[in-house]
Design an enzyme around this catalytic site. Sequence first.
Site, PDB file in Angstrom:
ATOM      1  N   HIS A  99       0.802  -1.219   0.000  1.00 50.69           N
ATOM      2  CA  HIS A  99       0.000   0.000   0.000  1.00 50.69           C
ATOM      3  C   HIS A  99       0.836   1.271   0.000  1.00 50.69           C
ATOM      4  O   HIS A  99       0.296   2.365  -0.177  1.00 50.69           O
ATOM      5  CB  HIS A  99      -0.983  -0.002   1.177  1.00 50.69           C
ATOM      6  CG  HIS A  99      -2.292   0.641   0.849  1.00 50.69           C
ATOM      7  ND1 HIS A  99      -3.457   0.408   1.556  1.00 50.69           N
ATOM      8  CD2 HIS A  99      -2.648   1.529  -0.116  1.00 50.69           C
ATOM      9  CE1 HIS A  99      -4.448   1.107   1.034  1.00 50.69           C
ATOM     10  NE2 HIS A  99      -3.985   1.802   0.017  1.00 50.69           N
ATOM     11  N   ASP A 122     -10.084  -0.396   3.622  1.00 51.35           N
ATOM     12  CA  ASP A 122      -8.911  -1.016   4.231  1.00 51.35           C
ATOM     13  C   ASP A 122      -9.226  -1.432   5.666  1.00 51.35           C
ATOM     14  O   ASP A 122      -9.995  -0.756   6.358  1.00 51.35           O
ATOM     15  CB  ASP A 122      -7.773   0.019   4.228  1.00 51.35           C
ATOM     16  CG  ASP A 122      -6.391  -0.571   4.392  1.00 51.35           C
ATOM     17  OD1 ASP A 122      -6.249  -1.620   5.042  1.00 51.35           O
ATOM     18  OD2 ASP A 122      -5.435   0.036   3.881  1.00 51.35           O
ATOM     19  N   HIS A 124      -6.945  -1.204   7.806  1.00 59.56           N
ATOM     20  CA  HIS A 124      -6.042  -0.338   8.558  1.00 59.56           C
ATOM     21  C   HIS A 124      -6.231   1.120   8.148  1.00 59.56           C
ATOM     22  O   HIS A 124      -6.736   1.407   7.063  1.00 59.56           O
ATOM     23  CB  HIS A 124      -4.586  -0.755   8.294  1.00 59.56           C
ATOM     24  CG  HIS A 124      -4.336  -2.218   8.513  1.00 59.56           C
ATOM     25  ND1 HIS A 124      -4.491  -3.150   7.501  1.00 59.56           N
ATOM     26  CD2 HIS A 124      -3.967  -2.902   9.616  1.00 59.56           C
ATOM     27  CE1 HIS A 124      -4.221  -4.360   7.986  1.00 59.56           C
ATOM     28  NE2 HIS A 124      -3.908  -4.238   9.261  1.00 59.56           N
ATOM     29  N   ASP A 126      -3.575   3.270   7.920  1.00 58.37           N
ATOM     30  CA  ASP A 126      -2.369   3.685   7.186  1.00 58.37           C
ATOM     31  C   ASP A 126      -2.043   5.144   7.463  1.00 58.37           C
ATOM     32  O   ASP A 126      -1.659   5.908   6.578  1.00 58.37           O
ATOM     33  CB  ASP A 126      -2.528   3.429   5.683  1.00 58.37           C
ATOM     34  CG  ASP A 126      -2.591   1.940   5.367  1.00 58.37           C
ATOM     35  OD1 ASP A 126      -2.188   1.133   6.224  1.00 58.37           O
ATOM     36  OD2 ASP A 126      -3.052   1.586   4.270  1.00 58.37           O
ATOM     37  N   HIS A 139       4.284   0.983   4.296  1.00 56.08           N
ATOM     38  CA  HIS A 139       2.931   0.663   3.812  1.00 56.08           C
ATOM     39  C   HIS A 139       1.862   0.982   4.861  1.00 56.08           C
ATOM     40  O   HIS A 139       0.676   0.983   4.535  1.00 56.08           O
ATOM     41  CB  HIS A 139       2.826  -0.789   3.332  1.00 56.08           C
ATOM     42  CG  HIS A 139       2.678  -1.819   4.404  1.00 56.08           C
ATOM     43  ND1 HIS A 139       2.088  -3.041   4.178  1.00 56.08           N
ATOM     44  CD2 HIS A 139       3.058  -1.834   5.709  1.00 56.08           C
ATOM     45  CE1 HIS A 139       2.105  -3.768   5.295  1.00 56.08           C
ATOM     46  NE2 HIS A 139       2.683  -3.056   6.229  1.00 56.08           N
ATOM     47  N   ASP A 226      -7.477  -1.796  -0.491  1.00 53.73           N
ATOM     48  CA  ASP A 226      -6.563  -2.814   0.030  1.00 53.73           C
ATOM     49  C   ASP A 226      -7.374  -4.090   0.210  1.00 53.73           C
ATOM     50  O   ASP A 226      -8.404  -4.087   0.885  1.00 53.73           O
ATOM     51  CB  ASP A 226      -5.997  -2.322   1.371  1.00 53.73           C
ATOM     52  CG  ASP A 226      -4.901  -3.219   1.917  1.00 53.73           C
ATOM     53  OD1 ASP A 226      -4.978  -4.449   1.728  1.00 53.73           O
ATOM     54  OD2 ASP A 226      -3.975  -2.682   2.562  1.00 53.73           O
ATOM     55  N   ASP A 228      -6.968  -6.452   2.056  1.00 57.01           N
ATOM     56  CA  ASP A 228      -7.148  -6.899   3.436  1.00 57.01           C
ATOM     57  C   ASP A 228      -8.346  -6.234   4.100  1.00 57.01           C
ATOM     58  O   ASP A 228      -8.708  -6.567   5.228  1.00 57.01           O
ATOM     59  CB  ASP A 228      -5.872  -6.749   4.269  1.00 57.01           C
ATOM     60  CG  ASP A 228      -5.509  -5.313   4.641  1.00 57.01           C
ATOM     61  OD1 ASP A 228      -6.397  -4.439   4.698  1.00 57.01           O
ATOM     62  OD2 ASP A 228      -4.316  -5.064   4.891  1.00 57.01           O
ATOM     63  N   GLU A 271      -1.961  -4.872  -2.243  1.00 57.56           N
ATOM     64  CA  GLU A 271      -1.672  -5.879  -1.218  1.00 57.56           C
ATOM     65  C   GLU A 271      -2.103  -7.297  -1.592  1.00 57.56           C
ATOM     66  O   GLU A 271      -2.314  -8.134  -0.707  1.00 57.56           O
ATOM     67  CB  GLU A 271      -2.264  -5.473   0.143  1.00 57.56           C
ATOM     68  CG  GLU A 271      -1.656  -4.191   0.727  1.00 57.56           C
ATOM     69  CD  GLU A 271      -0.266  -4.353   1.337  1.00 57.56           C
ATOM     70  OE1 GLU A 271       0.260  -5.496   1.335  1.00 57.56           O
ATOM     71  OE2 GLU A 271       0.306  -3.339   1.784  1.00 57.56           O
TER      72      GLU A 271
END
Length: 299
Positions: A99, A122, A124, A126, A139, A226, A228, A271
């Site tokens: 990312h 995402d 997360h 980030d 990332h 992303d 994830d 990712e």
Amino acid sequence: MNRRLSIIGMPMDLGQMRRGVDMGPSAIRYAGIIESLKPLFDEIHDLGDIAIGRPEVIVDKKSNLRNLDLVAEKNAVLAEKVDEIIQSGAFPLILGGDHSIAIGTLAGVAKHYQNLGVIWYDAHGDLNTAETSPSGNIHGMPLAVSLGIGHPLLTGIGGYSPKVKPENVVIIGARSLDEGERILIKEKGIKVFTMHEIDRLGMSRVMEETIAYLKDKTDGVHLSLDLDGIDPSECPGVGTPVIGGISYRESHLAMEMLEESNLITSAEFVEVNPILDERNKTASIAVELMGSLFGEKLL
């Protein structure tokens, strides 16, 4: 109006520690991205991959950031390529890679908009910096960098900073935030739909609110997705999986609603790590979600 799509692969794994994500663009191509999207566009141009190389891991002594110089250098190259695509009148689609590539994507995109919106799909936030990151992995920092927060080698890519305003960002699917990220979200007033909101409101309502929030105050919206963000039971091929994520069907609905809104002006899918995947399942889902984002219909 002629619909044109330009694809760039950014096979970079320098922003984190797990090898394999550099093969993400190849896995997505192998999953049939060109064949799937061809009926949805008048022209598709695959511009290939930006060359990254196989450097040794270097930790910057002052900042403790991994591969700082090379991540900055390669993201500057990506920013130029994305800028060229937008100037040509095509829609830029970037394939990751980890990312950290979003630093370059947004540096190339944002110069074309006065008030660029960003949807960060995402698990997360980030939003880490060198000071708050537990790992030094870049990332985990691209959204902070794009807000103008972080190392000047990263925030200065493209010759301007910030790339996006905090009030023009929506994070969707968050379920793993570090303490420094939580503080920054509250300080900057960033709109976040965690998994709690998705469960409680439903994805339809979340997307309606996201679209309404961004529609009138932005002149373009970038989607940074992303894989994830989706639950690892459905997308196992990611480097930092977090259980309890968005479902496959909810993600399709989100993409379909974004397509109907006509808001999205650039996108990246990141990712995908085929080494950690099951029969290229995650890359295949990425391609299917792209189909929904670009208007593929069942009937």
